[in-house]
Design an enzyme around this catalytic site. Structure first.
Site, PDB file in Angstrom:
ATOM      1  N   SER A 227       9.302  15.985 -14.815  1.00 36.47           N
ATOM      2  CA  SER A 227      10.463  15.317 -15.385  1.00 36.47           C
ATOM      3  C   SER A 227      11.271  16.310 -16.229  1.00 36.47           C
ATOM      4  O   SER A 227      11.685  17.343 -15.714  1.00 36.47           O
ATOM      5  CB  SER A 227       9.992  14.093 -16.180  1.00 36.47           C
ATOM      6  OG  SER A 227      11.064  13.218 -16.430  1.00 36.47           O
ATOM      7  N   ASP A 453      12.227   7.849  -6.777  1.00 39.37           N
ATOM      8  CA  ASP A 453      12.121   8.101  -8.217  1.00 39.37           C
ATOM      9  C   ASP A 453      13.277   7.444  -8.971  1.00 39.37           C
ATOM     10  O   ASP A 453      14.440   7.737  -8.697  1.00 39.37           O
ATOM     11  CB  ASP A 453      12.117   9.608  -8.475  1.00 39.37           C
ATOM     12  CG  ASP A 453      11.590   9.970  -9.856  1.00 39.37           C
ATOM     13  OD1 ASP A 453      11.994   9.325 -10.837  1.00 39.37           O
ATOM     14  OD2 ASP A 453      10.770  10.904  -9.937  1.00 39.37           O
ATOM     15  N   HIS A 483       7.918   7.527 -10.575  1.00 42.96           N
ATOM     16  CA  HIS A 483       8.413   8.745 -11.204  1.00 42.96           C
ATOM     17  C   HIS A 483       7.412   9.869 -10.982  1.00 42.96           C
ATOM     18  O   HIS A 483       6.333   9.871 -11.548  1.00 42.96           O
ATOM     19  CB  HIS A 483       8.616   8.479 -12.699  1.00 42.96           C
ATOM     20  CG  HIS A 483       9.316   9.586 -13.435  1.00 42.96           C
ATOM     21  ND1 HIS A 483      10.360  10.292 -12.895  1.00 42.96           N
ATOM     22  CD2 HIS A 483       9.119  10.094 -14.677  1.00 42.96           C
ATOM     23  CE1 HIS A 483      10.784  11.190 -13.788  1.00 42.96           C
ATOM     24  NE2 HIS A 483      10.041  11.083 -14.868  1.00 42.96           N
TER      25      HIS A 483
END
Length: 514
Positions: A227, A453, A483
């Site tokens: 991320s 995602d 995610h």
């Protein structure tokens, strides 16, 4: 979701630590010398601090390896490397395999920005058992986070109030209330954290990582970024391309976007995830308990949120489930398909007037523990984002853009649009429209994008590949939900990532896993 922009690159693993639980500072007297020569004193890890999220000391890994913690000195101001220092909190599990086959340290950043690596890595350490055979697993609290000179803004009671506010104003009075409350929060950050606020940019954290590499004794930085961790990794590669070892970026941030573009893309991403959730529920052989068709599921959610705008329902007493908290809880549940069952149950209860599950999900997103204490993930997230991002969006500008955001997502559009105003009154100017991640001369970087995602939409992976530069990045696609990709347990993804990190085998560009 009072600051929806923090959803921009929040890590599944960071928030999942808090969900499972629910279902430090500046050393200003120390001066920097040759900090690369410092020796780390590794000891048994203490229980996490309140800023790290609280809890108990980490348990050993299934193979018996114990977690060790240490503190690294880093310059408060990298433009004055011999000036005041801060403490950077580290954690590691030493390599479990043949010492002769040890590669070095593998440093993790799980995202946020603002997530504590010291608490997240041990919570998911078993998932990296294969990598632990040849690497010391290492993570850290980035500066401004957890035990690393944490940004402090408001008290726990004030944060309860902050997260209960109406984050989607419908009239001028509500708009003024939102902007005033945001300014109050930002002023508290400046008052309580003035020393560290100018020094929490991603470039500062990247320089900390290169110091960490040297202190750990590694010639190259071997890295696993998730991320926001992919943005941090890209910035590191730009600053130190020759020092990049084997690196993996998973759940990839688009480094070419302005904050506005990122927020709009995320609105589409969360809406797509909600669409997929609704379709999944209604396509099963048994009846979906929250709607007859996918559209019915979404219509009922929209009605729930509209009703909560007018009349909140009991949540975790004495707090009520507001429209803001419910939307935040729904967003949290879309980070992983594993959370969908909680969303279904939470919606069922909410339709019957019980908002506890959706509020637990919202608390997880916001870093609130059962005892009412908040980690500093929100404070750190806002501080890092506002220091990195140059644009400052006014209320008038947000109003102009609301139609675009509502078209992208009827559920999340307003929240993410108004989140753009959270840096308007920030004390420190932002650095740039977007990060520079060009890294000519870097070793190969494996970039993994997930088509489903919600938080870092799939298109960002290709943008990262292009921005890193020709011959640097290799893209792998995972056709999945949630995610990130590696922690989905997909064997194809894990085989490709492990093959590169352990053996140096770069997968073929364009590989697709499903």
């Amino acid at each position: 979701m009072a600051n929806p922009s923090r959803l921009r690159a929040a890590a599944l693993t960071t928030s999942a630590v808090l969900l499972a639980a629910l279902l430090a500072g500046c050393s200003e007297s120390a001066k920097g010398g040759d900090l690369t020569a410092q020796k780390l004193d590794w000891t048994d890890c203490p229980a996490p601090s309140e800023a790290e999220g609280g809890g108990t000391s980490p348990s050993p890994l299934p193979n018996g390896s114990k977690w060790q913690c240490a503190t690294m000195k880093a310059p408060l101001d990298w433009s004055d490397p011999k000036g005041d220092t801060i403490d950077i909190a580290l954690i590691r599990a030493k390599a479990s395999g043949d010492p002769g086959k040890r590669i070095g340290s593998l440093i993790f950043n799980f995202g946020g920005p603002g997530g504590s690596g010291v608490t997240t890595l041990p919570a998911f350490g078993a998932d990296y058992a294969a990598l632990n055979t040849r690497y010391d697993l290492v993570s850290f609290d980035p500066r401004g986070v957890g035990r690393s000179a944490p940004v402090k803004c408001e008290s726990n009671a004030q944060l309860d109030d902050y997260f209960q506010q109406d984050a989607t104003p419908d009239n001028s009075t509500e708009e003024t209330q939102l902007l005033d409350r945001t300014k109050q929060f930002n002023n508290a950050c400046e008052k309580n954290s003035a020393k560290i606020l100018p020094h929490v940019r991603t470039t500062d954290a990247a320089r900390d990582m290169d110091l960490m590499r040297q202190v750990l004794g590694d010639d190259k930085l071997h890295y696993f970024g998730i991320s926001y961790g992919t943005e941090l990794g890209g910035v590191y590669a730009h600053l130190f391309p020759k020092n990049v070892g084997r690196a993996v970026f998973d759940a990839v941030v688009d480094p070419t976007q302005t904050p506005e573009q990122s927020a709009l893309g995320q609105a589409r991403g969360f809406q797509l995830a909600l669409d997929n959730f609704a379709e999944d529920c209604t396509s099963k052989t048994e009846d979906c308990p929250i709607g007859d068709t996918a559209q019915d599921v979404k219509d009922r959610i929209a009605k729930l949120l509209s009703d909560l705008e007018k009349k909140p329902i009991p949540g975790i007493l004495p707090r009520q489930l507001t429209q803001t908290a419910a939307t935040n809880g729904i967003a949290q549940s879309l980070y992983s398909k594993d959370f969908w069952e909680y969303l279904t149950e939470g919606l069922q209860q909410a339709y019957e007037g019980d908002g506890r599950i959706l509020m637990l999900l919202s608390d997880s997103m916001n870093g609130r523990s059962e005892n009412g204490e908040y980690s500093n993930i929100t404070s750190a997230n806002i501080a890092i984002n506002c220091s990195d991002e140059k644009p400052r969006y006014t209320a008038d500008y947000v109003q102009q853009k609301l139609p675009d955001f509502r078209a992208a997502s009827p559920v999340f559009g307003d929240y993410l649009a108004w989140g753009m105003a959270s840096c308007t009154d920030w004390a420190v100017p932002g650095a740039a429209d977007h990060p520079d991640v060009s890294a000519p001369g870097s070793a190969p970087i494996l970039v993994v994008g997930n088509t489903g995602d919600p938080a870092t939409p799939y298109e960002g992976a290709k943008k990262m590949v292009d921005a890193l530069g020709k011959g640097v990045a290799v893209e792998l696609t995972y056709k999945g939900q949630g995610h990130g990709a590696y922690d989905s347990k997909n064997k194809c993804v894990q085989s490709a990532v492990n093959g590169y990190l352990l053996d140096g085998t770069v997968p073929k560009a364009g590989t697709v896993c499903s």
